[in-house]
Design an enzyme around this catalytic site. Sequence first.
Site: not given
Ligand code: ARG
Length: 459
Positions: A23, A110, A155-156, A277, A283, A285, A290, A317, A322, A325
């Site tokens: 990650s 964790n 409305t509508h 355009s 045009k 736009n 949008e 966990y 992961q 994110k």
């Molecule tokens: N890169 C992991 C995550 O974002 C960190 C935690 C990893 N923990 C583990 N026990 N593998 O979730």
Amino acid sequence: MEKMWSGRFSSSASSLLDEFNASIMFDRKLYLEDIEGSLAHAKMLNKQSILTDEEYTKIVDGLNQVKDEIESGKFEWNISDEDLHMGIEKRLTAIIGDAGKKLHTARSRNDQVAVDFRRWTLKKNLILVESIKKLMNEILVVAEKHTETLIPGMTHLQHAQPTNFGFHLGAYLAMFKRDIARFEDSFKRNNISPLGCAALAGTPHNVDREFTAELLGFDSVSVNCLDTVSDRDFALEILFNISTMMMHISRLSEELIMWSSYEFGFVELSDEYSTGSSIMPQKKNPDVPELLRGKTGRVYGSLIGLLTVMKGLPLAYNKDTQEDKEGVFDAVETAEISLEILKEAIKTMEVKPQNMEKACAIGHLSATDLADYLVEKCNIPFREAHFITGRAVAKGEEIGVDISEMEFKYFKEIDDRIDEDLMPYLNLKHSMNARTSQGGTATIRTKEQLDYFKDFLGM
Ligand code: ARG
């Protein structure tokens, strides 16, 4: 490359696994929160005599050096380090030696990732609040100029009753104010420290969780470690908050797109925030609204994605987490740029009051006023008044005039009880200003509403 967890393994990880498992290429965004979390943790370990003063000093200096290296672009992010937590710890140990290996005492990745990601997200809740306020400011500036500018209330998507443009924009101010409340509420609810939960069950070391919580700006310490290390409600909440806010942005965008068309002609977006355009030279736009409408979709996708990741996870966990994110990073980035560009588009657009008012002269917007008159002045039951009004509208359609412009004689023909004192009631401005009930569109009421939002923004 040797892994930090390589002790129980006899052969090394395949490079395919490295790539799949890592990650570090995206969680490096959390580097500041990670270093701050480590500094707080080390300070606590030192206070509790788990780290010596010398070890602690080395760790602080080392972490500061790592921070400088990251910020100056010298830090080497390696996929084989898996995540930023291990990448930073490895570099720290390379710089300061054995003391670096003690930093992870009484901690797990964790609780570490839970601290980092939570703090990053909490901060963003507050940053977004400030950006929404700036957008509201610009909307208010336009709204205040147009509390007497008639616009067909619909409305509508059908003409319904006359309102004013300030009142219309006030509806969006109300939506964005609710969004602010949601971001602030999420901040308060989730500002709780995971640090010290370790892997899932707490730690036998004599840690002081209150101490690190305070150092990191958390209001309190989490209650149950098993919950804390796999709780991603804070991430889901910001995704929901952003989704709802983007839904509001998208609705306003949709109206801006419609209003920019020849058919409406209510606003013209500035050249700075419009595009042309490649084939049709005439045009102009509305790409900005949008795209805002379009980007709302990807934010919803991130919310649904994370809800789905979380729904089947056993405690505590799991690596699935992961996946929390990237969707949040993307949604926050989308929200930030969306708020900024919408603010600029509104600030620079031209409002066309004449076209708004012209649009009010079709569609018999004062029909409800006729019905109300019949009830009030002629003592006619509303159902019957509704029917008589329908006849008047039909007459208007037949002779090709809006009832606000129709001559008195036609009303008299339809119902003899109607008197000449009806006529002012059909005037569109009169109709708008007649709606004086609390929260109504009458100019005096609209001004009250805008003052309320101004107060809220401290303008
Ligand atoms: N890169 C992991 C995550 O974002 C960190 C935690 C990893 N923990 C583990 N026990 N593998 O979730």
